[in-house]
Design a protein around this motif. Structure first.
Motif, PDB file in Angstrom:
ATOM      1  N   ALA A 203       0.925  -1.131   0.264  1.00  0.00           N
ATOM      2  CA  ALA A 203       0.002   0.081  -0.212  1.00  0.00           C
ATOM      3  C   ALA A 203       0.725   1.385   0.022  1.00  0.00           C
ATOM      4  CB  ALA A 203      -0.999   0.231   1.262  1.00  0.00           C
ATOM      5  N   ILE A 204       2.026   1.156   0.814  1.00  0.00           N
ATOM      6  CA  ILE A 204       2.982   2.355   0.789  1.00  0.00           C
ATOM      7  C   ILE A 204       3.594   2.612  -0.377  1.00  0.00           C
ATOM      8  CG2 ILE A 204       4.775   3.585   1.987  1.00  0.00           C
ATOM      9  CD1 ILE A 204       3.687   2.003   4.595  1.00  0.00           C
ATOM     10  N   GLU A 205       3.906   1.189  -0.894  1.00  0.00           N
ATOM     11  CA  GLU A 205       4.735   1.453  -2.414  1.00  0.00           C
ATOM     12  C   GLU A 205       4.125   2.181  -3.442  1.00  0.00           C
ATOM     13  OE1 GLU A 205       7.597  -1.547  -4.944  1.00  0.00           O
ATOM     14  OE2 GLU A 205       6.264  -2.439  -3.628  1.00  0.00           O
ATOM     15  N   ALA A 206       2.881   2.040  -3.400  1.00  0.00           N
ATOM     16  CA  ALA A 206       1.808   2.441  -4.374  1.00  0.00           C
ATOM     17  C   ALA A 206       2.015   3.917  -4.710  1.00  0.00           C
ATOM     18  CB  ALA A 206       0.382   1.997  -4.338  1.00  0.00           C
ATOM     19  N   LYS A 207       2.366   4.671  -3.300  1.00  0.00           N
ATOM     20  CA  LYS A 207       2.364   6.084  -3.146  1.00  0.00           C
ATOM     21  C   LYS A 207       3.818   6.615  -3.065  1.00  0.00           C
ATOM     22  CE  LYS A 207       1.132   6.509   1.537  1.00  0.00           C
ATOM     23  NZ  LYS A 207       0.298   6.720   2.619  1.00  0.00           N
ATOM     24  N   ASP A 208       4.666   5.791  -2.940  1.00  0.00           N
ATOM     25  CA  ASP A 208       6.317   6.267  -2.821  1.00  0.00           C
ATOM     26  C   ASP A 208       6.737   6.510  -4.132  1.00  0.00           C
ATOM     27  OD1 ASP A 208       8.954   6.253  -2.189  1.00  0.00           O
ATOM     28  OD2 ASP A 208       8.949   4.633  -0.661  1.00  0.00           O
ATOM     29  N   TYR A 209       7.238   7.796  -4.177  1.00  0.00           N
ATOM     30  CA  TYR A 209       7.753   8.339  -5.673  1.00  0.00           C
ATOM     31  C   TYR A 209       8.994   8.141  -5.425  1.00  0.00           C
ATOM     32  CZ  TYR A 209       7.317  12.297  -2.328  1.00  0.00           C
ATOM     33  OH  TYR A 209       7.310  13.366  -1.420  1.00  0.00           O
TER      34      TYR A 209
ATOM     35  N   PHE B 162      15.110   7.096  12.466  1.00  0.00           N
ATOM     36  CA  PHE B 162      14.230   7.965  11.816  1.00  0.00           C
ATOM     37  C   PHE B 162      13.367   7.284  10.617  1.00  0.00           C
ATOM     38  CE2 PHE B 162      17.590  10.206  13.886  1.00  0.00           C
ATOM     39  CZ  PHE B 162      16.673  11.152  14.888  1.00  0.00           C
ATOM     40  N   SER B 163      12.272   7.403  10.702  1.00  0.00           N
ATOM     41  CA  SER B 163      11.302   6.678   9.469  1.00  0.00           C
ATOM     42  C   SER B 163      10.161   7.675   9.168  1.00  0.00           C
ATOM     43  CB  SER B 163      10.852   5.368   9.929  1.00  0.00           C
ATOM     44  OG  SER B 163      10.397   4.882   8.858  1.00  0.00           O
ATOM     45  N   SER B 164       9.389   7.290   8.212  1.00  0.00           N
ATOM     46  CA  SER B 164       8.065   8.150   7.828  1.00  0.00           C
ATOM     47  C   SER B 164       7.369   7.102   7.224  1.00  0.00           C
ATOM     48  CB  SER B 164       8.498   9.228   6.943  1.00  0.00           C
ATOM     49  OG  SER B 164       7.442   9.625   6.155  1.00  0.00           O
ATOM     50  N   THR B 165       5.886   7.315   7.354  1.00  0.00           N
ATOM     51  CA  THR B 165       4.820   6.594   6.833  1.00  0.00           C
ATOM     52  C   THR B 165       4.610   6.650   5.323  1.00  0.00           C
ATOM     53  OG1 THR B 165       3.218   8.292   7.524  1.00  0.00           O
ATOM     54  CG2 THR B 165       3.442   6.634   8.981  1.00  0.00           C
ATOM     55  N   GLY B 166       5.405   7.594   4.701  1.00  0.00           N
ATOM     56  CA  GLY B 166       5.097   7.646   3.229  1.00  0.00           C
ATOM     57  C   GLY B 166       6.192   7.045   2.563  1.00  0.00           C
ATOM     58  N   ASP B 167       7.065   6.211   3.311  1.00  0.00           N
ATOM     59  CA  ASP B 167       8.221   5.469   2.925  1.00  0.00           C
ATOM     60  C   ASP B 167       8.165   4.067   2.785  1.00  0.00           C
ATOM     61  OD1 ASP B 167      10.684   4.438   2.535  1.00  0.00           O
ATOM     62  OD2 ASP B 167      11.566   5.393   4.059  1.00  0.00           O
ATOM     63  N   LEU B 168       8.148   3.444   1.888  1.00  0.00           N
ATOM     64  CA  LEU B 168       8.003   1.916   1.660  1.00  0.00           C
ATOM     65  C   LEU B 168       8.913   1.078   2.815  1.00  0.00           C
ATOM     66  CD1 LEU B 168      10.456   0.119  -0.025  1.00  0.00           C
ATOM     67  CD2 LEU B 168       9.433   1.325  -2.190  1.00  0.00           C
ATOM     68  N   THR B 169      10.009   1.774   3.311  1.00  0.00           N
ATOM     69  CA  THR B 169      10.639   0.918   4.341  1.00  0.00           C
ATOM     70  C   THR B 169      10.011   0.908   5.701  1.00  0.00           C
ATOM     71  OG1 THR B 169      12.259   2.803   4.616  1.00  0.00           O
ATOM     72  CG2 THR B 169      12.890   1.433   2.805  1.00  0.00           C
ATOM     73  N   ASN B 170       9.072   1.764   5.878  1.00  0.00           N
ATOM     74  CA  ASN B 170       8.562   2.177   7.127  1.00  0.00           C
ATOM     75  C   ASN B 170       7.854   0.855   7.862  1.00  0.00           C
ATOM     76  OD1 ASN B 170       5.605   2.823   8.461  1.00  0.00           O
ATOM     77  ND2 ASN B 170       7.413   3.984   9.194  1.00  0.00           N
TER      78      ASN B 170
ATOM     79  N   TYR C 241       6.201  11.694   4.911  1.00  0.00           N
ATOM     80  CA  TYR C 241       7.313  12.116   4.273  1.00  0.00           C
ATOM     81  C   TYR C 241       7.825  11.201   3.272  1.00  0.00           C
ATOM     82  CZ  TYR C 241       6.556  15.727   7.813  1.00  0.00           C
ATOM     83  OH  TYR C 241       5.987  16.771   8.826  1.00  0.00           O
ATOM     84  N   PRO C 242       8.638  11.563   2.574  1.00  0.00           N
ATOM     85  CA  PRO C 242       9.531  10.702   1.638  1.00  0.00           C
ATOM     86  C   PRO C 242      10.858   9.944   2.150  1.00  0.00           C
ATOM     87  CG  PRO C 242      10.181  12.935   1.190  1.00  0.00           C
ATOM     88  CD  PRO C 242       8.936  13.028   2.105  1.00  0.00           C
ATOM     89  N   HIS C 243      11.150   9.025   1.603  1.00  0.00           N
ATOM     90  CA  HIS C 243      12.355   8.260   1.978  1.00  0.00           C
ATOM     91  C   HIS C 243      13.231   9.131   2.143  1.00  0.00           C
ATOM     92  CE1 HIS C 243      14.717   4.702   2.104  1.00  0.00           C
ATOM     93  NE2 HIS C 243      15.643   4.993   1.249  1.00  0.00           N
ATOM     94  N   ILE C 244      14.143   8.861   2.957  1.00  0.00           N
ATOM     95  CA  ILE C 244      15.476   9.800   3.655  1.00  0.00           C
ATOM     96  C   ILE C 244      14.826  11.309   3.743  1.00  0.00           C
ATOM     97  CG2 ILE C 244      17.037   7.896   2.849  1.00  0.00           C
ATOM     98  CD1 ILE C 244      17.923  10.203   0.467  1.00  0.00           C
ATOM     99  N   PHE C 245      13.759  11.373   4.301  1.00  0.00           N
ATOM    100  CA  PHE C 245      13.284  12.886   4.547  1.00  0.00           C
ATOM    101  C   PHE C 245      14.413  13.991   5.317  1.00  0.00           C
ATOM    102  CE2 PHE C 245      11.821  10.814   8.128  1.00  0.00           C
ATOM    103  CZ  PHE C 245      11.590  11.819   9.288  1.00  0.00           C
ATOM    104  N   PRO C 246      15.049  13.239   6.300  1.00  0.00           N
ATOM    105  CA  PRO C 246      15.878  14.364   6.894  1.00  0.00           C
ATOM    106  C   PRO C 246      17.089  14.992   5.995  1.00  0.00           C
ATOM    107  CG  PRO C 246      15.375  12.610   8.419  1.00  0.00           C
ATOM    108  CD  PRO C 246      15.187  12.230   6.866  1.00  0.00           C
ATOM    109  N   ILE C 247      17.432  14.084   5.005  1.00  0.00           N
ATOM    110  CA  ILE C 247      18.440  14.575   4.159  1.00  0.00           C
ATOM    111  C   ILE C 247      18.171  15.647   3.211  1.00  0.00           C
ATOM    112  CG2 ILE C 247      20.070  13.920   2.764  1.00  0.00           C
ATOM    113  CD1 ILE C 247      20.315  10.980   3.775  1.00  0.00           C
ATOM    114  N   TYR C 248      16.827  15.752   2.808  1.00  0.00           N
ATOM    115  CA  TYR C 248      16.275  16.717   1.827  1.00  0.00           C
ATOM    116  C   TYR C 248      16.401  18.037   2.563  1.00  0.00           C
ATOM    117  CZ  TYR C 248      14.932  12.985  -1.362  1.00  0.00           C
ATOM    118  OH  TYR C 248      15.156  11.827  -2.338  1.00  0.00           O
TER     119      TYR C 248
END
Length: 300
Positions: free
Chosen positions: A192-198, A239-247, A269-276
């Protein structure tokens, strides 16, 4: 919370540019795309070289960068840049590393570790072990943080177990940003998360996992830290985010390894969001910087 302009720009660029396209390739197409990406390694920027002292040398045939503040640094970070075990360090990583140096006055070692498909986990661990052994001859382990994002977060966690296996001293702490903790990607909650992970996708990662594991099973802790025994290892801050397929797997890791783990989860938030360089990552960045400045091991 309303998305910032900066995050909206990243979302638009990622979706229009199909940034995650690589992660849906397989077979020869995937290997060809990876080879092209590996030929373009980002170097420390002029801005970074002006604000910090940057040197490099080779360890076992692979580059190791040292980024130091102009003043004396007491603490050291070993930063493992992510890239799905196949992509080299990016300019985004160098900018984040500069932030860490500027904000914490720490020295940062940046190992450009061996990448799949030409290398597997054994080569990576050997390379990192040599660096760590050399480092603790000059630096007290309790002043060292091992940190990584995505695949680099996987390496940081797996390396902690590897150090225990070798009987080497643990560092002060492990900090993992959006780590990949299970290369089987068998968690049903991922879909379900992968479907929206860009940013990322699992098809390529599953194939890469087969290259990277070498003679180990995918469930081996050195490949998938979720299955590891973290007794007597360094404290972990994740650190993780619910918008990330690794979550889903990262959350499961935090639940399974509650002892000695501090887990921060953010919304959509997106994958590795703290780095952006986005406002949404500021809280996580402040927490990371605060922890890096702390003299003692984190109290879990």
């Amino acid at each position: 919370m309303k998305a910032s302009i900066q995050l909206k720009m990243i979302q638009t660029i990622a979706k229009v540019g199909k940034i995650n396209k690589l992660w849906y390739l397989q077979g020869s197409a995937l290997k060809t795309a990876i080879a092209k990406k590996q030929s373009k390694i980002a170097l420390p920027s002029k801005k970074l070289r002006e604000s910090c002292t940057v040197t490099s040398h080779q360890i076992e045939g692979f580059d190791l960068y040292e980024v130091s503040p102009k003043s004396d640094a007491k603490n050291l970070i070993i930063y493992l840049a992510g890239g799905g075990f196949v992509l080299p360090i990016s300019s985004l990583h160098w900018d984040f590393i500069q932030l860490l140096v500027d904000e914490t006055n720490s020295k940062v070692l940046v190992p450009l570790y061996p990448l799949a498909p030409n290398h597997n986990v054994d080569t990576v661990m050997q390379y990192l072990t040599t660096i760590y052994k050399n480092t603790i001859q000059q630096q007290q382990p309790e002043t060292i943080t091992i940190m990584g994002d995505s695949a680099g977060g996987n390496l940081a966690l797996a390396f902690s177990i590897h150090l225990k296996t070798l009987g080497l001293p643990q560092p002060k702490q492990i900090i993992a940003i959006s780590p990949v903790v299970d290369l089987t990607f068998s968690n049903p909650d991922i879909a379900a998360i992968e479907a929206k992970d860009y940013i990322v996708g699992t098809p390529a990662l599953k194939e890469i996992g087969e290259w990277y594991r070498g003679t180990h099973t995918l469930q081996s802790p050195i490949i998938s830290p979720l299955f590891g025994d973290f007794t007597d290892t360094a404290p972990r801050i994740i650190f993780s985010s619910t918008g990330d397929l690794t979550n889903p797997d990262t959350r499961l890791f935090a639940e399974k390894h509650k002892e000695n783990t501090t887990y921060y989860e953010y919304p959509d938030y997106p994958h590795i969001f703290p780095i952006y360089p986005i406002p949404e990552g500021e809280d996580a960045r402040r927490k990371i910087i605060s922890q890096l400045k702390t003299k003692n091991k984190p109290q879990i």
